[in-house]
Design a protein around this motif. Structure first.
Motif, PDB file in Angstrom:
ATOM      1  N   ALA A   1       1.038  -1.217   0.106  1.00 29.07           N
ATOM      2  CA  ALA A   1      -0.124   0.042  -0.041  1.00 29.07           C
ATOM      3  C   ALA A   1       0.893   1.261  -0.096  1.00 29.07           C
ATOM      4  O   ALA A   1       0.660   2.205  -0.547  1.00 29.07           O
ATOM      5  N   ARG A   2       2.004   1.094   0.511  1.00 27.76           N
ATOM      6  CA  ARG A   2       2.931   2.130   0.714  1.00 27.76           C
ATOM      7  C   ARG A   2       3.850   2.458  -0.514  1.00 27.76           C
ATOM      8  O   ARG A   2       4.085   3.368  -0.869  1.00 27.76           O
ATOM      9  N   ASN A   3       4.356   1.455  -0.931  1.00 24.76           N
ATOM     10  CA  ASN A   3       5.179   1.514  -1.976  1.00 24.76           C
ATOM     11  C   ASN A   3       4.660   1.098  -3.537  1.00 24.76           C
ATOM     12  O   ASN A   3       5.479   1.640  -4.578  1.00 24.76           O
ATOM     13  N   ASP A   4       3.602   0.280  -3.532  1.00 21.34           N
ATOM     14  CA  ASP A   4       3.125   0.097  -4.836  1.00 21.34           C
ATOM     15  C   ASP A   4       1.517  -0.153  -4.743  1.00 21.34           C
ATOM     16  O   ASP A   4       0.917  -1.102  -4.867  1.00 21.34           O
ATOM     17  N   PRO A   5       0.853   1.136  -4.359  1.00 18.57           N
ATOM     18  CA  PRO A   5      -0.489   0.962  -4.293  1.00 18.57           C
ATOM     19  C   PRO A   5      -1.411   0.332  -5.265  1.00 18.57           C
ATOM     20  O   PRO A   5      -2.460  -0.070  -5.251  1.00 18.57           O
TER      21      PRO A   5
END
Length: 480
Positions: free
Chosen positions: A409-413
């Motif tokens: 969710a933070r790096n590749d939503p």
């Protein structure tokens, strides 16, 4: 006994009202003030029998003001209330001449008893106030258990009473000894520590008291012992419960007489040291079994301080963890922060290694975590390594999956919406599962397949798909 005249100073209207009501019910006459200016007016109008004051006031510092009041009215007992529940606050209150220090939130019955006791006694004035810097504290925690420790430390730093610190390994017993030394009048003199469990029993007396040249084989020159090295300062006797009984006898004589001689020497030397001892053993049981001298126990146990295990003060864990991450960053490791879920995982752990275990974990995470923000999955995995304090496996797997999704969710939503998430997570779990079961069964695919719940052909297909080569394992042999 008739009630006294009590002056209560706090900028919180609700606190003033509740405290005043409780004290009036106890039979006291109560006046209140919301700041230092009102306090001065009330003091000029009539001196109270007891002053109850908060530390943080709108127009100044309650402890600094207490120092002034004690110098002007040395017979006035002052009870300090503070939400800054640190060791420094307790020491500042004590050194300012306060009669007592109560951390907020406090129990009204406790306050009422403190006021009643203050009416019967007077506190000495010894103004010598250090700064209130939490980052400089040798001990950290605002739990009620740690507040009790702070209050005892605050009361012993101004004297030379012998202190016995007890608690499980890793709770910070040496930190208590150093705090007593650093905050006391011996702070500029040496602090010397000796671990009784680490010294061969035949060398303990020479280590403690020193030896003369030729006193025993290998004694090529005179060597000062720990008592001499600590002259004027503090001698910390760690793991005192592991001291041999014969050495206990000589230590007792030194504590009784205040004098000693070196091994092989004849000259009497004055033992000008403060003694702080520590143990993780039950010394009373050791006394009962004849392993520890009863008279020495009472000589050491003048002021007992019991450190709580970390599992007994879980509300301090988040503060400690962040402190250790800050220390790791100051030492050159990457700066990291903690997710809320990570804090929950830390607080759920039982910490058999106590604060030392937590510090080591934070240093490992600072060094090894790939993200700037540490999640629950990473903590669960590390707590499960090595078998020490291993987390519940179901909780660890749950935390790992949640942590994986959080990182995506933070790096590749966008990857959360492309329909591949299920396959990606299953693949992440399947590879270590198959590899670990193959390793567990020596590379035997049939046994590994049965343990996992697959047939051998399905396992072979999964090995091909995942690129796992069991033939590369020297122990892998198929049954014929």
């Amino acid at each position: 006994m008739s009630g006294g005249n009590i002056l209560v100073v706090d900028d919180d209207d609700a606190v003033r009202a509740i405290v005043a009501q409780a004290l009036r019910r106890a039979g006291h006459r109560v006046r209140t003030a919301a700041n230092l200016a009102e306090l001065d007016r009330e003091m000029r109008a009539a001196l109270p029998d007891v002053l109850v004051t908060d530390v943080v006031l709108p127009d100044g510092d309650g402890i600094e003001n207490a120092t002034r009041i004690v110098s002007e009215q040395p017979g006035l007992p002052i009870i300090v209330l503070s939400a800054r529940n640190t060791l420094t606050t307790a020491v500042r209150a004590n050194e300012a001449g306060a009669y007592d220090y109560l951390p907020k939130p406090f129990d009204l019955d406790t306050l009422t008893r403190a006021v009643a006791a203050a009416l019967l006694r007077r506190a000495p004035a010894t103004p010598n106030v250090p700064g209130d810097d939490d980052h400089a504290l040798p001990l950290i925690g605002r739990s009620p258990a740690m507040q009790d420790v702070y209050r005892v430390i605050a009361r012993v730093v101004s004297n030379d009473l012998t202190v016995l610190v007890s608690g499980e390994s890793g709770t910070g017993k040496e930190l208590v000894a150093r705090a007593i030394h650093d905050l006391g009048h011996r702070a500029t003199a040496p602090f010397v520590a000796i671990n009784m469990a680490a010294i061969p029993r035949e060398l303990i007396e020479a280590e403690l008291f020193g030896h003369e040249r030729g006193a025993f084989t290998g004694a090529a020159q005179r060597t000062a012992g720990r008592f001499e090295q600590a002259a004027g300062g503090t001698l910390f006797l760690d793991e005192i419960g592991d001291m041999p009984i014969e050495a206990q006898t000589r230590l007792l004589r030194v504590l009784q007489s205040g004098e000693f001689t070196t091994v092989g020497g004849a000259r009497t030397i004055r033992a000008d040291v403060r003694i702080v001892a520590a143990t993780n053993r039950d010394l009373q049981s050791a006394v009962a079994s004849g392993q520890f001298r009863e008279d020495l126990y009472y000589r050491l146990n003048v002021v007992p301080i019991t450190l709580p295990a970390l599992r007994e003060r879980r509300q301090d864990i988040a503060m400690l963890a962040r402190h250790f991450l800050d220390r790791a960053a100051a030492a050159g490791l990457p700066r990291k922060t903690l997710d809320d879920d990570a804090i929950d995982t830390l607080e759920a752990h039982d910490w058999p290694g106590n604060v030392r275990e937590l510090e080591n974990l934070m240093r490992r995470l600072a060094a090894l975590s790939r993200d700037d923000r540490i999640n629950a999955a990473e903590i669960a995995v590390m707590l499960g390594d090595g078998g020490a304090g291993a987390a519940d496996p179901d909780i660890a797997i749950d935390a790992a999956v949640r942590g994986y999704v959080d990182r995506l969710a933070r790096n590749d939503p966008q990857s959360l919406d492309n329909g591949t998430l299920y396959d990606r997570i299953v693949a992440e779990v399947e590879r270590p599962l198959i590899e670990s079961m193959l390793a567990r069964h020596g590379g035997n695919q049939l046994r590994a397949a049965r343990a996992i719940g697959l047939n051998r052909n399905t396992l072979r297909k999964r090995l091909d798909l995942l690129g796992i080569d069991p033939v590369a394992r020297p122990s892998a042999r198929e049954p014929r």
